[in-house]
Scaffold this motif. Structure first.
Motif, PDB file in Angstrom:
ATOM      1  N   TYR A  20       0.814  -1.217   0.000  1.00  0.00           N
ATOM      2  CA  TYR A  20       0.000   0.000   0.000  1.00  0.00           C
ATOM      3  C   TYR A  20       0.850   1.270   0.000  1.00  0.00           C
ATOM      4  CZ  TYR A  20      -4.118  -2.840   0.955  1.00  0.00           C
ATOM      5  OH  TYR A  20      -5.139  -3.755   0.862  1.00  0.00           O
ATOM      6  N   GLY A  21       2.013   1.225  -0.589  1.00  0.00           N
ATOM      7  CA  GLY A  21       2.858   2.412  -0.654  1.00  0.00           C
ATOM      8  C   GLY A  21       3.982   2.408   0.349  1.00  0.00           C
ATOM      9  N   GLY A  22       3.912   1.524   1.327  1.00  0.00           N
ATOM     10  CA  GLY A  22       4.986   1.434   2.309  1.00  0.00           C
ATOM     11  C   GLY A  22       6.110   0.538   1.804  1.00  0.00           C
ATOM     12  N   GLU A  23       7.101   0.356   2.648  1.00  0.00           N
ATOM     13  CA  GLU A  23       8.240  -0.480   2.252  1.00  0.00           C
ATOM     14  C   GLU A  23       7.891  -1.964   2.308  1.00  0.00           C
ATOM     15  OE1 GLU A  23      11.575   0.487   4.627  1.00  0.00           O
ATOM     16  OE2 GLU A  23      11.715   2.562   3.942  1.00  0.00           O
ATOM     17  N   ARG A  24       7.000  -2.353   3.242  1.00  0.00           N
ATOM     18  CA  ARG A  24       6.688  -3.777   3.413  1.00  0.00           C
ATOM     19  C   ARG A  24       5.613  -4.209   2.426  1.00  0.00           C
ATOM     20  NH1 ARG A  24       3.251  -7.150   6.407  1.00  0.00           N
ATOM     21  NH2 ARG A  24       2.081  -5.374   7.219  1.00  0.00           N
ATOM     22  N   ALA A  25       5.821  -5.328   1.771  1.00  0.00           N
ATOM     23  CA  ALA A  25       4.822  -5.885   0.860  1.00  0.00           C
ATOM     24  C   ALA A  25       3.742  -6.589   1.680  1.00  0.00           C
ATOM     25  CB  ALA A  25       5.470  -6.861  -0.106  1.00  0.00           C
ATOM     26  N   VAL A  26       2.495  -6.210   1.450  1.00  0.00           N
ATOM     27  CA  VAL A  26       1.393  -6.853   2.159  1.00  0.00           C
ATOM     28  C   VAL A  26       1.143  -8.246   1.576  1.00  0.00           C
ATOM     29  CG1 VAL A  26      -1.050  -6.656   2.784  1.00  0.00           C
ATOM     30  CG2 VAL A  26       0.385  -4.614   2.674  1.00  0.00           C
ATOM     31  N   ILE A  27       1.265  -8.351   0.262  1.00  0.00           N
ATOM     32  CA  ILE A  27       1.202  -9.643  -0.435  1.00  0.00           C
ATOM     33  C   ILE A  27       2.568  -9.873  -1.077  1.00  0.00           C
ATOM     34  CG2 ILE A  27       0.095 -10.985  -2.251  1.00  0.00           C
ATOM     35  CD1 ILE A  27      -1.710 -10.414   0.112  1.00  0.00           C
ATOM     36  N   ASP A  28       3.174 -11.016  -0.781  1.00  0.00           N
ATOM     37  CA  ASP A  28       4.560 -11.251  -1.206  1.00  0.00           C
ATOM     38  C   ASP A  28       4.653 -12.508  -2.067  1.00  0.00           C
ATOM     39  OD1 ASP A  28       7.289 -11.178  -1.452  1.00  0.00           O
ATOM     40  OD2 ASP A  28       7.702 -11.806   0.614  1.00  0.00           O
ATOM     41  N   ARG A  29       4.763 -12.320  -3.366  1.00  0.00           N
ATOM     42  CA  ARG A  29       4.950 -13.420  -4.321  1.00  0.00           C
ATOM     43  C   ARG A  29       3.927 -14.550  -4.096  1.00  0.00           C
ATOM     44  NH1 ARG A  29      11.222 -14.253  -3.264  1.00  0.00           N
ATOM     45  NH2 ARG A  29      10.457 -13.657  -1.196  1.00  0.00           N
ATOM     46  N   LEU A  30       2.678 -14.170  -4.107  1.00  0.00           N
ATOM     47  CA  LEU A  30       1.593 -15.110  -3.808  1.00  0.00           C
ATOM     48  C   LEU A  30       1.226 -15.927  -5.044  1.00  0.00           C
ATOM     49  CD1 LEU A  30      -0.741 -16.000  -1.800  1.00  0.00           C
ATOM     50  CD2 LEU A  30      -2.121 -14.279  -2.974  1.00  0.00           C
ATOM     51  N   ASP A  31       1.146 -17.227  -4.873  1.00  0.00           N
ATOM     52  CA  ASP A  31       0.619 -18.142  -5.894  1.00  0.00           C
ATOM     53  C   ASP A  31      -0.567 -18.883  -5.286  1.00  0.00           C
ATOM     54  OD1 ASP A  31       2.298 -18.031  -8.361  1.00  0.00           O
ATOM     55  OD2 ASP A  31       3.895 -18.476  -6.921  1.00  0.00           O
ATOM     56  N   LEU A  32      -1.733 -18.679  -5.880  1.00  0.00           N
ATOM     57  CA  LEU A  32      -2.949 -19.301  -5.343  1.00  0.00           C
ATOM     58  C   LEU A  32      -3.848 -19.698  -6.507  1.00  0.00           C
ATOM     59  CD1 LEU A  32      -4.908 -20.046  -3.020  1.00  0.00           C
ATOM     60  CD2 LEU A  32      -5.694 -17.650  -3.078  1.00  0.00           C
ATOM     61  N   HIS A  33      -4.270 -20.953  -6.519  1.00  0.00           N
ATOM     62  CA  HIS A  33      -5.171 -21.466  -7.548  1.00  0.00           C
ATOM     63  C   HIS A  33      -6.471 -21.896  -6.890  1.00  0.00           C
ATOM     64  CE1 HIS A  33      -6.282 -24.786 -10.638  1.00  0.00           C
ATOM     65  NE2 HIS A  33      -6.919 -23.666 -10.881  1.00  0.00           N
ATOM     66  N   ILE A  34      -7.586 -21.278  -7.324  1.00  0.00           N
ATOM     67  CA  ILE A  34      -8.910 -21.636  -6.816  1.00  0.00           C
ATOM     68  C   ILE A  34      -9.678 -22.252  -7.968  1.00  0.00           C
ATOM     69  CG2 ILE A  34     -11.010 -20.794  -5.691  1.00  0.00           C
ATOM     70  CD1 ILE A  34      -9.377 -18.358  -4.738  1.00  0.00           C
ATOM     71  N   ARG A  35     -10.014 -23.514  -7.846  1.00  0.00           N
ATOM     72  CA  ARG A  35     -10.648 -24.242  -8.925  1.00  0.00           C
ATOM     73  C   ARG A  35     -12.103 -23.801  -9.117  1.00  0.00           C
ATOM     74  NH1 ARG A  35      -7.303 -27.751  -6.255  1.00  0.00           N
ATOM     75  NH2 ARG A  35      -8.934 -28.299  -4.765  1.00  0.00           N
ATOM     76  N   PRO A  36     -12.648 -23.990 -10.312  1.00  0.00           N
ATOM     77  CA  PRO A  36     -14.048 -23.600 -10.557  1.00  0.00           C
ATOM     78  C   PRO A  36     -14.989 -24.266  -9.564  1.00  0.00           C
ATOM     79  CG  PRO A  36     -12.955 -24.165 -12.616  1.00  0.00           C
ATOM     80  CD  PRO A  36     -12.007 -24.545 -11.517  1.00  0.00           C
ATOM     81  N   GLY A  37     -15.835 -23.469  -8.947  1.00  0.00           N
ATOM     82  CA  GLY A  37     -16.805 -23.995  -7.993  1.00  0.00           C
ATOM     83  C   GLY A  37     -16.235 -24.327  -6.636  1.00  0.00           C
ATOM     84  N   GLU A  38     -14.935 -24.138  -6.429  1.00  0.00           N
ATOM     85  CA  GLU A  38     -14.322 -24.453  -5.136  1.00  0.00           C
ATOM     86  C   GLU A  38     -14.656 -23.359  -4.127  1.00  0.00           C
ATOM     87  OE1 GLU A  38      -9.986 -25.848  -3.336  1.00  0.00           O
ATOM     88  OE2 GLU A  38     -10.054 -24.610  -5.149  1.00  0.00           O
ATOM     89  N   LYS A  39     -14.780 -23.790  -2.873  1.00  0.00           N
ATOM     90  CA  LYS A  39     -15.079 -22.864  -1.789  1.00  0.00           C
ATOM     91  C   LYS A  39     -13.907 -22.887  -0.827  1.00  0.00           C
ATOM     92  CE  LYS A  39     -19.893 -23.969  -2.510  1.00  0.00           C
ATOM     93  NZ  LYS A  39     -19.515 -24.546  -3.823  1.00  0.00           N
ATOM     94  N   ILE A  40     -13.220 -21.738  -0.748  1.00  0.00           N
ATOM     95  CA  ILE A  40     -12.052 -21.682   0.123  1.00  0.00           C
ATOM     96  C   ILE A  40     -12.260 -20.643   1.210  1.00  0.00           C
ATOM     97  CG2 ILE A  40     -10.587 -22.273  -1.862  1.00  0.00           C
ATOM     98  CD1 ILE A  40      -9.374 -19.384  -1.493  1.00  0.00           C
ATOM     99  N   GLY A  41     -11.578 -20.851   2.313  1.00  0.00           N
ATOM    100  CA  GLY A  41     -11.566 -19.896   3.405  1.00  0.00           C
ATOM    101  C   GLY A  41     -10.164 -19.344   3.582  1.00  0.00           C
ATOM    102  N   LEU A  42     -10.058 -18.034   3.716  1.00  0.00           N
ATOM    103  CA  LEU A  42      -8.770 -17.401   3.976  1.00  0.00           C
ATOM    104  C   LEU A  42      -8.640 -17.187   5.474  1.00  0.00           C
ATOM    105  CD1 LEU A  42      -8.619 -14.714   1.123  1.00  0.00           C
ATOM    106  CD2 LEU A  42      -7.631 -17.015   1.154  1.00  0.00           C
ATOM    107  N   VAL A  43      -7.549 -17.695   6.048  1.00  0.00           N
ATOM    108  CA  VAL A  43      -7.341 -17.662   7.488  1.00  0.00           C
ATOM    109  C   VAL A  43      -5.997 -16.993   7.769  1.00  0.00           C
ATOM    110  CG1 VAL A  43      -7.137 -19.054   9.588  1.00  0.00           C
ATOM    111  CG2 VAL A  43      -8.649 -19.793   7.728  1.00  0.00           C
ATOM    112  N   GLY A  44      -5.950 -16.261   8.872  1.00  0.00           N
ATOM    113  CA  GLY A  44      -4.687 -15.649   9.274  1.00  0.00           C
ATOM    114  C   GLY A  44      -4.919 -14.542  10.267  1.00  0.00           C
ATOM    115  N   ARG A  45      -3.827 -14.121  10.888  1.00  0.00           N
ATOM    116  CA  ARG A  45      -3.911 -13.011  11.824  1.00  0.00           C
ATOM    117  C   ARG A  45      -4.348 -11.744  11.093  1.00  0.00           C
ATOM    118  NH1 ARG A  45       1.351 -15.173  12.917  1.00  0.00           N
ATOM    119  NH2 ARG A  45       1.443 -16.341  14.886  1.00  0.00           N
ATOM    120  N   SER A  46      -4.769 -10.759  11.846  1.00  0.00           N
ATOM    121  CA  SER A  46      -5.081  -9.458  11.262  1.00  0.00           C
ATOM    122  C   SER A  46      -3.815  -8.889  10.633  1.00  0.00           C
ATOM    123  CB  SER A  46      -5.594  -8.503  12.355  1.00  0.00           C
ATOM    124  OG  SER A  46      -5.879  -7.240  11.808  1.00  0.00           O
ATOM    125  N   GLY A  47      -3.934  -8.435   9.381  1.00  0.00           N
ATOM    126  CA  GLY A  47      -2.781  -7.903   8.672  1.00  0.00           C
ATOM    127  C   GLY A  47      -2.052  -8.926   7.841  1.00  0.00           C
TER     128      GLY A  47
END
Length: 612
Positions: free
Chosen positions: A369-396
């Motif tokens: 978001y303009g800062g030095e730290r990357a919020v998303i870092d070299r992310l590879d994610l594949h969501i298949r058609p019709g798949e239901k995924i949940g994103l989990v993790g700490r705040s931030g």
């Protein structure tokens, strides 16, 4: 006839304008698009009117001389053609003035600023989410409204009033010089001194007016911010604190007002002094020339009348120049907001998104978001058609950022986001978001009826479809009992700003009904049931399950129990995927997900010190 002139300018052009340039002259020129021919004709009429008024003083002097030197019974015989020419001139001038005022007041006065408001508003609607995260909504609205009026007034002063004065003064000087070249001196001397006064005061007025416009928008923004968050103000008993916060902006505004009024007072005194000196110099010069027999009585009458007329015009010009620079200051203040380029725009050859299966891919995506730290870092994610995924993790950890990148609220720094193989940066934003339904944690409704809010999901839907969506979202029963101060009830009742008249759970159920009605192939749930009590959540969970059938679903929830049954859970930490799998396998692994599950209290995540 009035309607004809009122319809010459379309206040709501269909073509979406480009962001205007940042330079003042270029900004004004860009804003005049669509009205320039009418401004030009009005300016020509104004020039003719100014020349006519100045010539009239010369004719007045001639008439006085004719009366003094011509026997009464011979006036018509000797001056027939001059008098007929004067009559024709007098009869022609109302036509010019009528055309000028019809263009100014019927064609431009209302349509021009409304056209600008319409264009500015559409430009602001297309600004990115990051733009609104850095601005007061009230401040943006104030600049849209006040800049439109300031542009109109600045253009009209420049092309109407100043043209009139310039042509009038030039013509008047020629008339005075024709009477006697010595009469040029008082007028030229006054003009030079008047320009000096303008050059001293007007730029200073412009500078303080710009500061005043900025202070005014800041004051409006702070006041609006307090009203928008009135529940928080009252909850923390900070009415006096907010009053003081607004007062500091009001005091800053008052300082600019005092500075402006000091300059205006000095301008007024200097202008009046110059005018009195002009009357004395012109009257003295003409009387001296008359006593020597070098000019006639008509010259004395005409030159004195012109000096007195300049006295009135100079006051008018003074105020118009002061207003001009106030408007220029307002325009310059608005330029910074209205000409700001859009950071998220459709590609030149962008095509509508076609969603057949609903496959989503994040390929080596990095974003910050303009800062030095990357919020998303070299992310590879594949969501298949019709798949239901949940994103989990700490705040931030980057959960909401992934959703925002999928919606293209921001552009990735590197990598690609694909839907059915189509890069979201190469499709139109409207088509992308039309294929995605989303329910957020912070549900905000429009200050309109419940019907309008639900139909926002699909405006062409009928009442039966709307009501069906409300029933499936368990919202129909409470909607039936709604009413507002305007006497509207049920689906016609207005919900207040941001839906303030509804409870959190009611707002969220209306939002869920809206998404159910939209029925998009991709569904995003960001804390979708966080504002619902357990009983209502259980009641609509089956509806949500039906809504998710056949769709690709991405869900975010701090209450892990609400997403534990998803096809796959993706665990994020510092913008990277650290674990993937279903609920049971992740618990068995004993990693981050297992620790988050263990740390839950009452079904919610405990915020970690590393979260941001």
């Amino acid at each position: 006839m009035l309607r004809f002139f009122e319809r010459l300018v379309d206040p709501y052009p269909a073509r979406l304008p480009d962001p205007p340039p940042a330079g003042l002259a270029a900004f004004l020129w860009s804003c005049s698009d669509g009205v320039r021919p009418f401004v030009l004709i009005m300016t020509i009429c104004t020039a003719l009117t100014g020349a006519f008024e100045a010539v009239l003083f010369g004719v007045l002097g001639n008439i006085v001389d004719w009366l003094g030197e011509t026997p009464r019974d011979q006036l018509w015989e000797r001056r027939r053609w001059e008098l007929l020419g004067l009559v024709a001139l007098l009869l022609f001038s109302p036509v010019v003035v009528a055309l000028q005022t019809l263009l100014k007041h019927q064609t431009l006065a209302g349509n021009f600023p409304m056209r600008l408001r319409w264009n500015f508003h559409r430009l602001m609607l297309d600004q990115s989410m990051s733009f609104y995260q850095d601005e007061f909504a009230g401040r943006v609205a104030a600049k849209v409204m006040q800049t439109a009026l300031a542009v109109r007034d600045a253009v009209l002063i420049l092309t109407d009033i100043l043209v009139f004065v310039m042509i009038y003064f030039v013509t008047m000087t020629l008339v005075a010089g024709r009477l006697d070249r010595w009469l040029l001196l008082p007028f030229l001397g006054w003009f030079v001194c008047y320009l000096g006064v303008l050059c001293f005061f007007v730029p200073r007025l412009g500078k303080v007016s710009k500061a005043q416009a900025d202070a005014r928008s800041l004051m409006s923004g702070r006041i609006t911010d307090a009203y928008t968050n009135i529940a928080t103000v009252k909850l923390f008993s900070h009415a006096q604190r907010e009053a003081s916060y607004a007062r500091s902006a009001m005091q800053e505004f008052m300082q600019t007002v005092h500075g402006q009024m000091r300059l205006v007072s000095g301008f007024e005194v200097a202008n009046h002094l110059l005018n009195m000196l002009l009357v004395l110099a012109t009257g003295g010069a003409t009387l001296l020339l008359w006593s020597r027999g070098e000019v006639g009585i008509g010259a004395v009458a005409a030159s004195t009348a012109m000096a007195l007329r300049l006295n009135g015009i100079s006051h008018w010009v003074m105020w118009e120049m002061a207003m001009l620079f106030e408007h220029v200051g307002t325009v310059q203040d608005g330029i910074g907001t209205l000409s700001r380029p859009h950071t998220v725009v459709d590609a030149p050859q962008a095509r509508p998104l076609q969603v057949g299966r609903g496959e989503i891919r994040f390929e080596n995506v990095t974003f910050g978001y303009g800062g030095e730290r990357a919020v998303i870092d070299r992310l590879d994610l594949h969501i298949r058609p019709g798949e239901k995924i949940g994103l989990v993790g700490r705040s931030g950890a980057g959960k909401s950022t992934i959703v925002n990148l999928l919606l293209r609220f921001h552009d990735v720094a590197s990598g690609r986001v694909l839907i059915d193989g189509q890069d979201v940066s190469l499709v139109t934003q409207d088509s992308l978001r039309s294929q995605v339904g989303m329910v957020t944690q912070d549900t905000s409704l429009l200050h309109r009826s419940v019907r309008d809010n639900i139909l926002y999901g699909r405006p062409d839907a009928g009442d039966q479809q709307m009501e069906s969506a409300a029933r499936r979202a368990e919202a129909h029963d409470f909607i039936q009992g709604l009413s507002d101060p305007g006497g509207r009830t049920g689906y016609d009742a207005h919900v207040g700003e941001r839906g303030v008249k509804l409870s959190g759970g009611q707002r969220q159920r209306v939002a869920i009904a809206r998404v159910m009605l939209k029925d998009a192939p991709i569904l995003l749930l960001d804390e979708a049931t966080s504002a619902l009590d357990s009983e209502v959540e259980a009641a609509i969970q089956s509806s949500l399950d039906r809504l998710m059938e056949g769709k690709t679903v991405v869900a975010i929830a701090h209450r892990l129990s609400t997403i534990a049954a998803m096809d796959r859970l993706v665990v994020l930490d510092r913008g990277r995927i650290v674990e993937e799998g279903d609920h049971a396998s992740l618990l068995a692994r004993g990693g981050l997900y297992a620790r988050l599950w263990a740390h839950q209290s009452g079904g919610f995540l405990v915020e970690d010190a590393d979260g941001s």
